[in-house]
Structure formats: C-alpha cells, structure tokens
Design a protein around this motif. Structure first.
Motif: not given
Length: 310
Positions: A76-79, A84-85, A94-102, A119-125
């Motif tokens: 039940v907890e796994a479900a 949630r995931l 959660v997941g990753s976000m690709r960031v381009g920058y100059i 700090q705000a979204l530790p689950g996003v790389d």
C-alpha cells in the motif's frame, strides 16, 4: 484456487488490521461497514486463507493475517509512493531540468540561483550546459534544453523571455593602448577599430555595443568578428582593435589586454530567462521566480517584464 487481489482490498485489510474494528475502519475509509466486510471476504477468498478471527466483541488477526499485514502495508505504501512520484514528475517537482546559460551568468547570477533552487526543489536536478544565445534559442525550440539564460533579442514566437537585469559593458583595450585610465568615456574610442562577436553567436553584446556607441555619438568601425571570448581577447591583444564585453570578464587575467570601465549609462546588455511559450512545468516556473528574485537582490534590478520573441 487463489485469485488476484486488488489494492482497494489491501487498503481495506490494512485499515481493519490496524483498527481491529470493522466499524472504526469503515469510518476511517469513509465507507459503510457492509461493503468493507465484502472487501475483506473477497480478499480472504482470493488468498485462500482467513485473515481475521471474528468474535462477538472483538476482531483479531490470525497468524496468517499478522504476516500478511507486513506485506500488505508495504504494498500500500509503495503504491502511494508511486502515485506521488508520478504526480511530482508530471508537475516538475522531481526529475531533471536542462539549463542553458551564457558564460557571464556563471560568475554571479547562477551560483545564487542554483543554491536557492536546490532548497526549494531538492528533487529536481539541474543539468547545466554553457552555450551562446543563438544556440540556446535553437536548443529550446528543439527541446534539447528546458530553460536558458541568454541575451535578447529572440526572434521566435516559441520562446518567452523574462527580462532579469543589465550587465554593464566594459572596454577591452590592448595592453599598450594610449588610454591608460581605469575609467573612460566611450566616445574616447570613436577613432578606434572595433572587434565584436560574430552574429552566429547572437546579437546581444554586438547590438548593445552599437547602441552604446550611437548614444556616445559615433558608429563603431568593426573590423573583425570573433566566434568566442578567448578569440576576441586574442584579437584585441594582437592589436586588431578594441572591444566591449560583459563586465564579468574583467575578473579573468587575459594576457595582453587590460580593461577600462565606462561612464556611459547606455553601455549595458540585458540578461533574460528564456523558456518555451506556455511552458507548464512547475519547476520551470519556480526557477523563473527564483531567478527574478535573485536578479533583483544582486543587481537592484529594474522592473521585470515578460515578452515573447518576435
């Protein structure tokens, strides 16, 4: 022969097992008691074993029920965790976000933005990719990056810009240039040859150079175009001309050149946060909000505005 059971039956079983009361379990699940009893009987039928001893006054778990409670609780907890995931991934939490920058934004803006975003979204790389403005727009359109820090203008309707702050421009002079002051008026360079960035990199600094020179009362005589900052610095060091670049580069000890601050107020080039138009990911909106806040704090930024490429 045993048959499959459902997660609905498992949740019903766990509630009864933890409450040891069909009445309290029904209240906890916000259902009436008869359908709850049917769920438990169906589960016992599917497993082929009784899970509860039902007395007149109390309900207890059978030995099989006690063992099954541990496994059922885990399922039940796994479900719930999987649900949630999936929702967090869909919402961009959660997941990753690709960031381009100059490159200049890595000197001041990005370190502060990255720390606050973590700090705000530790689950996003955040995957960082250095690139020039023209390449950033192309990769946004091709969905190879999700957001980018770049210099306007952007000539596409598919990208939305959030203006952040202006970077001051600084003059790059050959080491032996006759102007030896640390601060100069841009007009003092009106008779100089200029080196600037090739249009294939984007028109941010080049356009800002032309506008600043026009405000100073002259049109720069551009004689060479560079495809990178190291190349531009080498051309200036070799005597090909002078150049205007973002002030952050003055912190790097390039051989053969020196820097002079400009008094001219128009000598600046804006940095913008870029994302695809109508982007719905919560992580993108969070990064935009954080970038605006950091920009204002670090640079006492002007009024932030939204725009689309034209």
């Amino acid at each position: 022969m045993a048959s499959d059971f459902t997660f609905h039956q498992l949740r019903s079983f766990v509630a009864v097992a933890e409450e040891l009361s069909f009445r309290r379990a029904a209240e906890r699940l916000h259902i009436s008691q008869p359908p709850l009893s049917r769920q438990i009987r169906s589960l016992e039928s599917a497993l082929g074993v009784p899970l509860f001893d039902r007395g007149r006054r109390n309900v207890t778990l059978t030995p099989a029920g006690k063992l099954f409670l541990t496994e059922a609780s885990g399922l039940v907890e796994a479900a719930a965790r999987a649900r949630r995931l999936v929702r967090d991934a869909h919402d961009g939490r959660v997941g990753s976000m690709r960031v381009g920058y100059i490159e200049p934004s890595a000197f001041d803006l990005l370190p502060h933005v990255l720390a606050r975003f973590r700090q705000a979204l530790p689950g996003v790389d955040l995957e960082l990719h250095e690139m020039h403005s023209f390449e950033a727009v192309r990769q946004l359109e091709q969905h190879k990056v999700d957001v980018a820090y770049l210099r306007p203008p952007v000539e596409t309707n598919g990208v939305q810009l959030t203006m952040l702050h202006p970077d001051r421009l600084i003059a790059v002079l050959p080491e032996n240039h006759p102007l030896d002051a640390d601060t100069i008026d841009l007009g003092a360079l009106r008779d100089s040859d200029f080196v600037t960035y090739a249009s294939a990199l984007g028109s941010g600094i080049t356009g800002a150079t032309l506008q600043a020179c026009a405000a100073a009362g002259f049109s720069p005589r551009v004689v060479r175009y560079a495809t990178s900052t190291p190349m531009l610095m080498s051309l200036v060091a070799g005597g090909a001309g002078v150049a205007l670049v973002a002030y952050q580069f003055a912190s790097i000890p390039y051989i053969g050149v020196r820097f002079a601050h400009l008094r001219d107020e128009r000598a600046e080039s804006y940095v913008a946060f870029a994302a695809r138009t109508n982007e719905a990911l919560a992580s993108v909106h969070s990064l935009r909000t954080i970038s605006r806040a950091v920009s204002t704090e670090l640079f006492a930024g002007p009024t932030i505005s939204e725009s689309r490429g034209t």
